[in-house]
Structures are given as C-alpha cells and as structure tokens.
Design a protein around this motif. Sequence first.
Motif, PDB file in Angstrom:
ATOM      1  N   ASN A 289       2.405  -5.528   3.776  1.00  0.00           N
ATOM      2  CA  ASN A 289       0.936  -5.985   4.610  1.00  0.00           C
ATOM      3  C   ASN A 289       1.267  -7.573   4.631  1.00  0.00           C
ATOM      4  OD1 ASN A 289       0.191  -4.081   6.097  1.00  0.00           O
ATOM      5  ND2 ASN A 289      -0.116  -3.448   3.745  1.00  0.00           N
TER       6      ASN A 289
ATOM      7  N   SER B 272       3.727  -6.255   9.515  1.00  0.00           N
ATOM      8  CA  SER B 272       3.575  -5.137   8.514  1.00  0.00           C
ATOM      9  C   SER B 272       4.227  -3.884   8.610  1.00  0.00           C
ATOM     10  CB  SER B 272       2.401  -3.966   8.994  1.00  0.00           C
ATOM     11  OG  SER B 272       1.024  -4.474   8.645  1.00  0.00           O
TER      12      SER B 272
ATOM     13  N   THR C 197       0.481  -1.002   0.215  1.00  0.00           N
ATOM     14  CA  THR C 197       0.134   0.158   0.160  1.00  0.00           C
ATOM     15  C   THR C 197       0.912   1.102   0.005  1.00  0.00           C
ATOM     16  OG1 THR C 197       0.164   0.077   2.640  1.00  0.00           O
ATOM     17  CG2 THR C 197      -1.780  -1.424   1.303  1.00  0.00           C
TER      18      THR C 197
ATOM     19  N   PRO D 103      -0.933   3.137   4.113  1.00  0.00           N
ATOM     20  CA  PRO D 103      -2.302   1.455   4.880  1.00  0.00           C
ATOM     21  C   PRO D 103      -1.558   0.729   5.440  1.00  0.00           C
ATOM     22  CG  PRO D 103      -2.981   3.005   2.890  1.00  0.00           C
ATOM     23  CD  PRO D 103      -1.732   3.263   2.495  1.00  0.00           C
TER      24      PRO D 103
ATOM     25  N   ASP E 185      -9.920  -3.182   7.282  1.00  0.00           N
ATOM     26  CA  ASP E 185      -9.341  -2.121   8.871  1.00  0.00           C
ATOM     27  C   ASP E 185      -7.999  -1.453   8.549  1.00  0.00           C
ATOM     28  OD1 ASP E 185     -11.749  -1.657   9.195  1.00  0.00           O
ATOM     29  OD2 ASP E 185     -11.812  -3.489  10.663  1.00  0.00           O
ATOM     30  N   TRP E 186      -7.750  -0.773   8.240  1.00  0.00           N
ATOM     31  CA  TRP E 186      -5.973  -0.040   8.502  1.00  0.00           C
ATOM     32  C   TRP E 186      -5.948   0.776   9.402  1.00  0.00           C
ATOM     33  CZ3 TRP E 186      -4.027  -2.405   4.007  1.00  0.00           C
ATOM     34  CH2 TRP E 186      -5.127  -2.638   2.683  1.00  0.00           C
ATOM     35  N   SER E 187      -4.836   1.005   9.521  1.00  0.00           N
ATOM     36  CA  SER E 187      -4.156   1.978  10.421  1.00  0.00           C
ATOM     37  C   SER E 187      -2.737   2.311   9.667  1.00  0.00           C
ATOM     38  CB  SER E 187      -3.684   1.566  12.085  1.00  0.00           C
ATOM     39  OG  SER E 187      -2.885   0.601  11.544  1.00  0.00           O
ATOM     40  N   ARG E 188      -1.824   3.306  10.658  1.00  0.00           N
ATOM     41  CA  ARG E 188      -1.074   3.978   9.708  1.00  0.00           C
ATOM     42  C   ARG E 188       0.372   3.848  10.877  1.00  0.00           C
ATOM     43  NH1 ARG E 188      -2.213   7.844   5.801  1.00  0.00           N
ATOM     44  NH2 ARG E 188      -4.362   7.524   5.476  1.00  0.00           N
TER      45      ARG E 188
ATOM     46  N   PHE F  67      -9.661  -0.876  -0.845  1.00  0.00           N
ATOM     47  CA  PHE F  67      -9.244  -0.067   0.549  1.00  0.00           C
ATOM     48  C   PHE F  67     -11.156  -0.649   1.750  1.00  0.00           C
ATOM     49  CE2 PHE F  67      -5.434   0.991  -1.513  1.00  0.00           C
ATOM     50  CZ  PHE F  67      -4.641   1.208  -0.505  1.00  0.00           C
TER      51      PHE F  67
ATOM     52  N   LEU G  91      -2.290  -2.330   6.908  1.00  0.00           N
ATOM     53  CA  LEU G  91      -3.929  -3.769   6.993  1.00  0.00           C
ATOM     54  C   LEU G  91      -3.689  -4.529   8.936  1.00  0.00           C
ATOM     55  CD1 LEU G  91      -6.217  -5.373   5.520  1.00  0.00           C
ATOM     56  CD2 LEU G  91      -3.942  -6.858   4.872  1.00  0.00           C
TER      57      LEU G  91
ATOM     58  N   ARG H  35      -3.674   7.219  -2.518  1.00  0.00           N
ATOM     59  CA  ARG H  35      -3.417   6.607  -2.189  1.00  0.00           C
ATOM     60  C   ARG H  35      -3.935   5.322  -3.245  1.00  0.00           C
ATOM     61  NH1 ARG H  35      -8.093   4.140   2.001  1.00  0.00           N
ATOM     62  NH2 ARG H  35      -9.908   4.073   0.041  1.00  0.00           N
TER      63      ARG H  35
END
Length: 184
Positions: A92, A136, A44, A128, A119-122, A115, A130, A51
């Motif tokens: 990921n 990741s 990602t 992104p 669900d995604w975070s940083r 996407f 996963l 994105r």
Amino acid sequence: MHTALTQADAAGLAARRAVPVEPLDKHTFRNAMSCLGAAVNIITTDGPAGRAGFTASAVCSVTDTPPTLLVCLNRSASVHPVFAGNQQLCVNTLAAGHEDLSNLFGGKTPMEARFAAADWSRLETGSPVLAGAVVSFDCRITQTVSVGTHDILFCEVVALLHNDAGHGLVYFDRRYHPLTRQLS
Ligand SMILES: NC(=O)c1ccc[n+]([C@@H]2O[C@H](COP(=O)([O-])OP(=O)(O)OC[C@H]3O[C@@H](n4cnc5c(N)ncnc54)[C@H](O)[C@@H]3O)[C@@H](O)[C@H]2O)c1
Ligand SMILES: Cc1cc2c(cc1C)N(C[C@H](O)[C@H](O)[C@H](O)COP(=O)(O)O)c1[nH]c(=O)[nH]c(=O)c1N2
C-alpha cells in the motif's frame, strides 16, 4: 558533444579506480542511503499465519512480465514469520497525510493498534488494502532471497487498486515530504 580521453586522462582514471575502498560501517552506509528519496509503503498480509503489517521504503519494480516488485524485510522484525507463513501480501503506497500511520507501522506498536488506526478492504489474496493509499498492489510471494539481515521478497501482482486523487509521500533525509499531484 563527446570529448576524447587523452592517454594522461585514462591513466588518471585507472589510478583512481585502483585506490582501495575502505569497508563501509553501517552508520556511514545509512547516512548515504538517507539521501535516496523513496516512496513509503505499508506492507500488509493476512492468512493462515495471521494478520500483520509494517512500513517499508525498500520496495521497487523488478519486471513487468510477469508484473513483479520486490520488498526487503528485516528477518529480525516481529512480522517476518507471518509474511513467511502466508506467502502473500499487499503493498500500500502511502499518500500525503499518512505520516502518523507510517510511524505506527514502523514502530513497536501492537498489531491490533496498527490496524485500528485506518480503514481496510481486500482484493484477491485477502491481504489488507489501505483506504486512501495512492496505489495498492495485491501480490503472491513467488521467491525469497536472503541477503545479510534482510529477506528480499519477490512478489507477483495479482490485483491493483488506484487512487487517482491522492497526493504522494516520499521519505528523504529521515523526514516525510508530500508530493503534489497535478490534478486536471
Ligand atoms: N531497509 C530497511 O530495513 C529500512 C529502511 C528505512 C528505515 N528503516 C528503519 O526505520 C528506522 C528509522 O530509519 P531512518 O531512515 O530514519 O534512519 P536510519 O539512519 O536508520 O536509516 C537511513 C537510511 O538507511 C537505510 N536503512 C536503514 N536501516 C537499514 C537496514 N537495517 N538495512 C538496510 N538499509 C537500512 C534506509 O534507506 C534509511 O532510509 C530505523 O530503525 C531503520 O532501521 C529500515
Ligand atoms: C520510513 C520507514 C521505512 C522503513 C522502516 C521504518 C520506517 C519508519 N522499516 C522498519 C519496519 O517498519 C519495522 O521494523 C517494522 O514495523 C517491524 O517492526 P516490529 O518488529 O514488527 O515492531 C523497514 N523495515 C524493513 O524491513 N524494510 C524496510 O524497507 C523498512 N523501511
């Protein structure tokens, strides 16, 4: 135990090496490559170029100093200009159960729909991350080398997220196979 080669053995080996190898067509190459089991990853990115994400099995470790991995990306992929523009990405590594997500990011599905399916975070770069990935790797692209149809992206890892509970996933013989982790 080592066995010494006789002169006749050595001559036989040399003769075999001397046989010219026919150039491989891509179908024969791909058939052979389908025998190399590999982890499946969703790569990602997010940043000024937008994105994007795609599925990749062509990912491997390069060196631990500095911590670097590589990702091979087809230059004809719609996502290519986005990765080239952002110069950062997150690898990921997928877990068992992510097979449908892998196909979604490996097809022609619009980016929003890809996407929306997870669900995604940083972490550091904003690419992104996963939820539920086995691991990741958040990276900055430090070098790009073009070979044939693909760009090899050399990526320095700037942050990591481990998931010690997830089972693994490999792509082998054009199918997904779950890998069971021994949980203690
Ligand atoms: N490295 C890659 O670009 C790569 C890797 C795997 C799958 N894919 C794509 O996913 C789709 C399904 O693939 P599949 O594995 O079911 O069957 P396939 O016959 O297309 O590929 C078999 C194997 O060949 C290799 N391969 C496939 N396309 C390649 C390419 N363009 N460049 C270099 N190596 C390649 C991969 O190791 C793959 O697992 C295809 O469209 C394929 O192009 C691309
Ligand atoms: C299991 C598996 C593995 C890979 C792929 C697919 C699948 C299903 N694809 C293809 C890639 O994901 C696909 O071309 C992208 O989704 C880009 O497509 P768009 O052009 O954006 O639709 C792929 N592409 C690539 O450039 N490098 C790779 O290592 C892989 N590996």
